[in-house]
Motif scaffolding. Sequence first.
Motif, short mmCIF file in Angstrom:
data_model
loop_
_atom_site.label_atom_id
_atom_site.label_comp_id
_atom_site.label_asym_id
_atom_site.label_seq_id
_atom_site.Cartn_x
_atom_site.Cartn_y
_atom_site.Cartn_z
N THR A 1 10.96 34.32 -28.88
CA THR A 1 11.95 33.55 -29.86
C THR A 1 11.15 32.81 -30.79
OG1 THR A 1 12.14 31.83 -28.49
CG2 THR A 1 13.81 33.46 -28.52
N PHE A 2 11.35 32.51 -32.05
CA PHE A 2 10.79 31.94 -32.86
C PHE A 2 11.28 30.56 -33.18
CE2 PHE A 2 9.76 36.03 -34.38
CZ PHE A 2 8.43 36.07 -34.46
N LYS A 3 10.52 29.54 -33.35
CA LYS A 3 10.92 28.10 -33.72
C LYS A 3 10.39 27.49 -34.97
CE LYS A 3 10.73 27.32 -28.59
NZ LYS A 3 10.12 26.49 -27.49
N LEU A 4 10.77 28.23 -35.80
CA LEU A 4 10.39 27.99 -37.32
C LEU A 4 11.34 26.71 -37.85
CD1 LEU A 4 9.74 31.41 -38.84
CD2 LEU A 4 8.23 30.05 -37.45
N ILE A 5 10.55 25.94 -38.53
CA ILE A 5 11.32 24.67 -39.31
C ILE A 5 11.44 25.47 -40.82
CG2 ILE A 5 11.36 22.33 -40.06
CD1 ILE A 5 9.45 21.90 -37.78
N LEU B 1 2.73 28.61 -36.46
CA LEU B 1 4.25 28.62 -36.35
C LEU B 1 4.45 28.79 -34.83
CD1 LEU B 1 4.10 31.86 -38.61
CD2 LEU B 1 4.56 29.46 -39.22
N PRO B 2 5.30 27.83 -34.13
CA PRO B 2 5.41 27.97 -32.84
C PRO B 2 6.48 29.02 -32.51
CG PRO B 2 6.87 26.29 -34.15
CD PRO B 2 5.76 26.94 -35.06
N TYR B 3 6.37 29.50 -31.07
CA TYR B 3 7.26 30.31 -30.62
C TYR B 3 7.24 30.49 -29.25
CZ TYR B 3 3.11 33.40 -28.99
OH TYR B 3 2.28 33.69 -27.96
N ALA B 4 8.10 31.08 -28.47
CA ALA B 4 8.17 31.21 -27.14
C ALA B 4 8.33 32.21 -26.65
CB ALA B 4 9.29 30.28 -26.55
N ALA B 5 7.52 32.79 -25.50
CA ALA B 5 7.69 34.14 -24.89
C ALA B 5 6.72 34.20 -23.71
CB ALA B 5 6.96 35.29 -25.71
N CYS B 6 7.44 34.99 -22.58
CA CYS B 6 6.78 34.80 -21.31
C CYS B 6 7.30 36.38 -20.86
CB CYS B 6 7.18 33.77 -20.27
SG CYS B 6 6.11 33.89 -18.83
N SER C 1 6.84 40.99 -29.23
CA SER C 1 7.29 41.95 -28.27
C SER C 1 6.89 41.71 -27.01
CB SER C 1 7.17 43.32 -28.76
OG SER C 1 5.83 43.86 -28.84
N ASN C 2 7.53 41.81 -26.00
CA ASN C 2 7.12 41.81 -24.34
C ASN C 2 7.97 42.65 -23.59
OD1 ASN C 2 9.22 40.10 -24.41
ND2 ASN C 2 7.86 38.24 -23.63
N THR C 3 7.91 42.52 -22.29
CA THR C 3 8.63 43.23 -21.35
C THR C 3 10.17 42.56 -21.52
OG1 THR C 3 8.29 41.65 -19.67
CG2 THR C 3 6.80 43.81 -19.99
N ALA C 4 10.47 41.69 -22.06
CA ALA C 4 11.62 40.72 -22.17
C ALA C 4 12.38 41.29 -23.46
CB ALA C 4 11.55 39.47 -22.09
N GLY C 5 11.78 41.60 -24.40
CA GLY C 5 12.51 42.02 -25.81
C GLY C 5 11.54 41.89 -26.89
N GLU C 6 12.17 42.02 -28.02
CA GLU C 6 11.28 41.49 -29.20
C GLU C 6 12.14 40.69 -30.25
OE1 GLU C 6 12.03 45.54 -32.01
OE2 GLU C 6 10.42 45.55 -30.39
N ALA C 7 11.28 40.25 -31.11
CA ALA C 7 11.76 39.35 -32.38
C ALA C 7 11.09 39.58 -33.56
CB ALA C 7 11.87 38.06 -31.81
N THR C 8 11.72 39.34 -34.39
CA THR C 8 11.13 39.61 -35.85
C THR C 8 11.54 38.50 -36.74
OG1 THR C 8 11.07 42.06 -35.49
CG2 THR C 8 10.72 41.23 -37.89
N THR C 9 10.68 37.99 -37.71
CA THR C 9 11.21 37.08 -38.73
C THR C 9 10.27 37.26 -39.86
OG1 THR C 9 11.38 34.89 -39.17
CG2 THR C 9 9.49 35.19 -38.01
N ASP C 10 10.68 36.85 -40.95
CA ASP C 10 9.84 36.96 -42.26
C ASP C 10 9.79 35.83 -42.86
OD1 ASP C 10 10.01 39.66 -42.32
OD2 ASP C 10 11.90 39.67 -43.51
N ILE C 11 8.41 35.29 -43.49
CA ILE C 11 8.23 34.08 -43.99
C ILE C 11 7.43 34.40 -45.23
CG2 ILE C 11 7.60 32.94 -41.83
CD1 ILE C 11 4.67 33.38 -42.47
#
Length: 1202
Positions: free
Chosen positions: A51-55, A71-76, A125-135
């Motif tokens: 997940t992205f944590k963009l302001i 750009l902060p994000y979280a993934a494990c 992308s990791n084993t739990a899924g993937e996320a995409t964002t545009d800046i």
Amino acid sequence: MVSKSNQTVVSGLTQGEEYMFRISSTNEKGMSDPRALSMPVLAKDLVISPTFKLIFTTFSVMAGDDLKLDLPYAACPKAAVTWLKDGVALKETTRVNAEASEKNLHMIIREACREDVGTYTIKLSNTAGEATTDISVVVLDKPGPPTGPIKLDEITADSLVLSWNPPEYDGGCSINNYVVEKRDTSTTNWQIVSATVARTIIKAARLKTGSEYQFRIAAENRYGKSSVLLSETIVAQYPFEVPSQPRSAEVQSATKENMVIVWEKPSSDGGSKILGYHVELKERNSILWAKQNKQIILETRVKAAGLEEGIEYEFRVYAENIVGLSKASKVTAMQVARDPCDSPGKPEAVIVTRNQVTLKWTKPEYDGGSKVTGYVVEKKEGADGRWMKASFANVIETQFVITGLVEDQLYEFRVIARNAAGVHSKPSDSTGSITAKDEVDPPQIDLDSKYSQNVMVNAGETFRLAAGFSGKPVPSVHWMKGKQEIAEAARLEIKNTDFTACLIVKEAIRVDGGQYTLLVKNKHEYQFRVCAINKFGIGEHANAPGKILLEQKLEAPDLDLDTDMRKMINIRSASTLRLFVPVRGRPAPEVKWGKAEGEIKETAQIDNTGSYASLVIENVDRFDTGKYTLTAENPSGVKSVFISVRVLDSPSPPNNFTIKEITKNSVTLTWEPPLLDGGSKIKHYIVEKRESTRKVYSPITTCNRMSWKIEPLPEGGIFFFRVLAENEYGIGLPAKTTEPVKISEKPQPPGKVSVVDVTRKSVTLSWEKPEHDGGSRISYYDVELAPKDSYAWTVCASVKALETMVTNLQKGEEYQFRVTAVNEKGRSDSRQLAQTVVAKDLVIEPSLRPVLSSYSVQVGYDLKVEVPMSGHPKPTITWTKDGVGLKQTTRVNVTDSANHTTLTIKDATKEDGGMYSINIANALGSKDATIEVITLDKPGPATGPVKLEDISAESITLSWEPPTYTGGCQISNYVVEKKDTTTVNWLVVSATVARTTLKVSNLKTGAEYQFRIYAENRYGKSFAIDSEPVLAQYPFQEPGPPGTPFVSSYTRDYMVRKEKNSILWTKVNKSVIQDCRYKSTPLEEGIEYEYRIYAENIVGIGKCSKVSEVCVFWTGPAHLRDRSELGMSQRRSALCLGYHPGMMAEQASPITLFRRGRQVAWHGQLSPATVELRCSKSLNYSRAMSTSSESWLSTNMVSVNP
């Protein structure tokens, strides 16, 4: 486990087990109480979907600056990162690179440029899924050039319209304006058309016809001006060609005084609408062409009048569009100016067989003034064939046999007459379709009505009996008297042709009287017989008695109209009218359709047979209203009927539309009701007008009257007017003025009449134009004179100018004068000279009266300076410029008149500015005057050199001097640009600098820059002056090391300490120290310290000082008045305790020295500021105690070496 950091990893756990954790801290005194984790932890892999944590999703950066994205994000477990730019994998370079940590994504763009603008896509992308964002990354910079190509439209001889598209890159902000410049390709100078264009289109006017131009356009935003977009070169002229030549010019008709010339439009109009045509004529024996028309011809025909009878003429035609005249058309055939010969009568096919036709026609009613000398017969095969000659020799008679026809082929025939003057008539009417086949028609006799009564003849006279006849095949002719056929004799002569029968009786006697019969027959007699037939064959025939002669049964014609046709037939416009009438009669009647008060449309379809007559008119309109006649005729009689038809349509044009009255601001129109009301009552009339320069009419009013006054109208305006009637079926056709109407009346009187010059024989008068010319141009002025006190006015001059000289006056006589203006509407009232004039020579001293002392003109424009003067006799005039005689050229010249001297400067240049002096002189004296001419132009460059001052690592102050030439007006601002010498791109620092100095900031330290400066006024921007290259850095060096510090003194600026046994230096002060002393706190009791000091200036931090002596700090007695540190310093065999005066009590207490908790004997001396301890061996002292208080003051550890 033990860890020195505040973070650790505990390994060796069992998957699936729950654990509790606690943490304790330990120092030299012991271990703290533990802090337990608030909840148990299950040993298992942690899974977090990316997940992205963009302001923010949009980031901006100035061009040339660095952009750092965090750009902060979280993934494990840790996610794989993919960077895309505009849908394409991001290519990392030394300037652009991206990296990822466990919690943040980093991207660094160094020295951002416009190529970095775009949408960046980040995929995790990791084993739990993937996320995409545009800046989005926006680089703030001057815009890119406008998008081309530059379109050049609406090109005329002095203007054109430029259009373009906005820049693909706008620099990250809105485009403020566009700067449009032009250049005559014969020069290298660019001139500003406009620097404040808000849209992407502009009309460039005031171009020189025929000059070739190039344009360039730059976009401008708050960060500067883009590079330019160049246009193609273009010539200032209409982008069309002259039309091609008119086609098929010919003389359509001719008389002895005029000819009608017609032609076809050119095949090409050159790209511009055809404005009209011009016609020239030439006599046969002349080499000069004369223009026939005075005004442009709008139609493709013209009537050439005023020709001379008997002269041969030829014509040619020119087409004209907005560019000019075309080439001349092909010359028409020579045509003699004579009255035309009428067409022969309609030819009649008297004999038709399968291979030949015999035609007969009548002579032309008018032979054009010359005898008819022959005929030309033409034929046409089929409906779509073309006319060809059928007679190749001159046909003299009015009858001709055409041979060589094809059986069953359809033919049409016509005849053309030719007279002795060589004039051909128009072709006769066509015979209509004739089929080449053998025909059978019963004979018919055309007997003159005079034979219906007795013919009286005197004895001895000759009488003649004649009649015409027809029939197919050609009948045989028999003359009978009584029951006996007449044969030719000495006194009897029979002259028969195929169409006429003639009996001539000479020297009549009594026996020649009686009844004569003309028998014409082409009948055949028949015999008949009958045979019987059975199965065995044909039997013998039986003959019918006698011969049988076929005769036709006669029946008078009859037309059977039904009841609907006997009434008024109403039909809506645009419908189809169908009239069908049964026809009876023997032989089959000849049927003809007609229309009372008019003719049937050419498009009407008429189908007549022996049994019916049909008339079909499609798309009927108001003009098809009326009475239709149908006539059937055969030898037995004639029958006619009327059918009334009313077409329900809008009305026809109003009748007798005229202009009743015209004034300077109104027009009165009158008209009568339409002839055709369209089958419905007229509701009202619509009055409309149209300016002559426009194509569309605009409504004025709706009225029920037959007249209307239109007001107000602009004086001098030219209009067309029209009136339309309206009924329930719509608005009818207009009645309109054929010629434009000018709104005008007779002019007002001329203005003030003045005397310009007087001599003993003449008077020169001038006057002003009338305040109003009545809306029509003044044609001329009548100047009248009369002797003093007389009313006998006589016209002495008629002129178009505002000045005239009246001559032939009597010396010493006194005259009065008056002037009258005349236009196309009439004469104005007269304006009389205020005083009488005596005819004598006039003497006046010279005088100069300049209207202004200075004149301004923009460079490239024209200047006209008119200076009023007077003097008689006429003075001599001398012009000088800046003290030197004025040199006149084709561009700069002086013209003189009786009352003015005029300086004219065309296409003014900067050198035309200066002081101009005028001297006029005559026999009575001289006068001088001076005027100043100021040329307005873009200024000269700022005066250099550019001074570079206050240079720092990121800013420089520029200064310069104003231009020596300001362009004739105030300098509005300066434009300052900078350039990194490693590039060729100039960036705008400021375009609104009001003074001659500017501080340029935001420079890159160590970069080399060059600056250039433009001066700008209302007329444009000057050439630039460039500065010398300069480095963005301080012109100083770092400071040297400070002096060696002492613990008992204060240091300057920057202090660093370290423990003696440590290799690391620790910064003591948090902020810059302004003084040369400093208190270092906190310190640890018993520790040895060293100090060193750095000095800092605007350039940076200098080298460090020498290291101070080792210091130990300790704790003093509790009753000391000041808790400041008591410092110790070491000498070779003594320990010195340093303290502030007043640090101890007023009465000093004994000092006891302890070493490792044991009292040590010492000797020394005590002063108000120091205690000196002496010992015989090396000791380490950690505490000093005042025996009176048993309290300790901590000090540093001090080593003493004897």
